[in-house]
Write a protein that holds these residues in place. Structure first.
Motif, short mmCIF file in Angstrom:
data_model
loop_
_atom_site.label_atom_id
_atom_site.label_comp_id
_atom_site.label_asym_id
_atom_site.label_seq_id
_atom_site.Cartn_x
_atom_site.Cartn_y
_atom_site.Cartn_z
N HIS A 193 0.82 -1.21 0.00
CA HIS A 193 0.00 0.00 0.00
C HIS A 193 0.86 1.27 0.00
N GLY A 194 2.17 1.10 -0.18
CA GLY A 194 3.05 2.27 -0.20
C GLY A 194 3.34 2.84 1.17
N ILE A 195 3.10 2.05 2.21
CA ILE A 195 3.34 2.51 3.58
C ILE A 195 4.62 1.88 4.10
N GLY A 196 5.60 2.71 4.42
CA GLY A 196 6.85 2.23 4.96
C GLY A 196 6.83 2.26 6.48
N VAL A 197 7.22 1.17 7.10
CA VAL A 197 7.25 1.07 8.56
C VAL A 197 8.66 0.72 9.01
N ALA A 198 9.19 1.49 9.95
CA ALA A 198 10.53 1.24 10.47
C ALA A 198 10.57 1.62 11.95
N SER A 199 11.59 1.14 12.64
CA SER A 199 11.76 1.45 14.06
C SER A 199 13.14 2.03 14.31
N LEU A 200 13.23 2.90 15.30
CA LEU A 200 14.50 3.47 15.73
C LEU A 200 14.78 2.96 17.14
N ALA A 201 16.00 2.48 17.37
CA ALA A 201 16.37 1.95 18.68
C ALA A 201 17.46 2.84 19.30
N PRO A 202 17.08 3.94 19.92
CA PRO A 202 18.09 4.84 20.47
C PRO A 202 18.68 4.32 21.78
N GLY A 203 19.92 4.74 22.03
CA GLY A 203 20.51 4.54 23.34
C GLY A 203 20.14 5.72 24.23
N PHE A 204 20.99 6.02 25.18
CA PHE A 204 20.69 7.12 26.11
C PHE A 204 20.77 8.46 25.38
N PHE A 205 19.75 9.27 25.56
CA PHE A 205 19.78 10.64 25.03
C PHE A 205 19.20 11.56 26.08
N THR A 206 19.62 12.80 26.03
CA THR A 206 19.26 13.72 27.10
C THR A 206 17.93 14.43 26.82
N THR A 207 17.12 14.47 27.86
CA THR A 207 15.90 15.28 27.88
C THR A 207 15.81 15.88 29.29
N GLU A 208 14.84 16.75 29.49
CA GLU A 208 14.70 17.35 30.81
C GLU A 208 14.38 16.30 31.87
N ARG A 209 13.76 15.19 31.47
CA ARG A 209 13.36 14.15 32.42
C ARG A 209 14.56 13.39 32.99
N VAL A 210 15.60 13.24 32.21
CA VAL A 210 16.75 12.43 32.65
C VAL A 210 18.02 13.26 32.81
N ALA A 211 17.93 14.58 32.66
CA ALA A 211 19.13 15.42 32.73
C ALA A 211 19.86 15.27 34.05
N HIS A 212 19.13 15.05 35.15
CA HIS A 212 19.77 14.93 36.45
C HIS A 212 20.69 13.72 36.54
N ARG A 213 20.46 12.71 35.70
CA ARG A 213 21.28 11.49 35.74
C ARG A 213 22.66 11.69 35.10
#
Length: 255
Positions: free
Chosen positions: A181-201
Motif C-alpha cells: 500500500h506504499g506505507i513504509g514502517v521502520a523502528s529506531l532503537a536509540p541509546g541514552f539521550f538527554t531530555t529534561e526528564r533524565v538530565a539529572h542522571r
C-alpha cells in the motif's frame, strides 16, 4: 499520488515534552503539519504547540492505554489535519520495577501499564493510521520509537525492554503487510539521550558512566534522534522498511 516531502500531516504521540517535543519541532521545521498528542500534560503540550514554526498544527489529548482512547486520538488528529501521512509512535512509560525487590502486585501493575502504553497503543495507532493512509491512496510512513534496551536488557525495567522488543517485531510485521500500500514502517532503537526528564542522571559518577558507554564520550541529544526519525519518515526512506535502526553512538553493537 505519492508521499510528499513537505506539507505532510503528522501525528506524534507523547509529544508534550522531551523527545516528543523535539520530534514535533523537527517535522514542523520541515514544513509539515503536526498533531501534538498528550496524555495528561496539557500545559506542556500547549507550550510545545505554541513553539512550533509554521501553521496548521493542532493539539490532541487522549489516553492511549485503552483501545477507545487510541481511536479517539487517531480520529481527532485526522479530522483536524485533514488526514494522516506520517505516524510517529513515541508515547511510552518507563517506571522502575526491579524483579528482586518489587512486590508482586506492583510487578503486575507495571507490566500491565507497559504493555498497554508501549505495545498495544503502538499497535492500535498503527492500525488506525494505516487504514487512513490506505483510504487516502498516497502511501505513508509509520516510525516506532524502540530502544537499545530491547537488545542489551533492562534489569530494573524489564517490562520496558520486553515491550520495546515487541515494538521492533511489530514494526517488521507491519512493514511486510503494508508495503503493497506504499506505507513504509521502520523502528529506531536509540541509546541514552538527554531530555529534561533524565538530565539529572548526567551529573556526577552516574553521568560519567553513562557517557563512557559510547566511544564518543557523550550521549545523544533529542534533536539528533528526531533528525533520524525525520529521515525514516521521508519519501527517500522507502527501502529501509522493516529496519530497526540502531542509534546509540556505538554504545551497544549487536550481531
Amino acid at each position: 499520488m505519492s508521499l510528499p516531502r513537505t506539507g505532510r500531516r503528522v501525528l506524534v504521540s507523547g509529544a508534550s515534552r522531551g523527545l516528543g517535543r523535539a520530534l514535533a519541532h523537527a517535522f514542523a521545521t520541515n514544513g509539515d503539519k503536526v498533531a501534538v498528542h498528550y496524555g495528561s500534560r496539557a500545559e506542556e503540550a500547549t507550550a510545545t504547540l505554541a513553539a512550533l514554526p509554521g501553521d496548521g498544527h493542532t493539539l490532541v489529548g487522549g489516553d492511549l492505554s485503552t483501545p477507545d482512547g487510541a481511536a479517539i486520538v487517531a480520529s481527532q488528529a485526522a479530522e483536524r489535519l485533514g488526514g494522516i501521512d506520517v505516524l510517529v509512535n513515541n508515547a511510552a512509560v518507563n517506571t522502575p520495577h526491579p524483579p528482586a525487590t518489587t512486590a508482586y502486585e506492583e510487578w503486575v501493575a507495571a507490566w500491565r501499564q507497559h504493555v498497554d502504553v508501549n505495545l498495544l497503543a503502538t499497535a492500535h495507532l498503527s492500525h488506525l493510521a494505516a487504514h487512513r493512509m490506505i483510504e487516502q491512496g498516497t502511501g505513508g510512513r509509520i516510525v516506532n520509537i524502540g530502544s537499545r534496551g530491547a537488545f542489551r536488557g533492562e534489569p530494573d525495567h524489564p517490562a520496558y525492554g520486553a515491550t520495546k522488543a515487541a515494538v521492533h517485531a511489530l514494526g517488521q510485521s507491519l512493514a511486510v503487510a503494508l508495503a503493497p500500500h506504499g506505507i513504509g514502517v521502520a523502528s529506531l532503537a536509540p541509546g541514552f539521550f538527554t531530555t529534561e526528564r533524565v538530565a539529572h542522571r548526567l551529573s556526577g559518577a552516574e553521568g560519567e558512566a553513562i557517557r563512557t558507554q559510547s566511544p564518543y564520550g557523550r550521549v545523544a541529544s533529542a534533536e539528533e534522534v528526531a533528525a533520524a526519525v525525520l529521515w525514516l519518515a521521508s519519501p527517500e526512506s522507502e527501502w529501509s522498511a522493516g529496519t530497526v535502526l540502531d542509534f546509540n553512538g556505538a554504545s551497544y553493537l549487536r550481531t
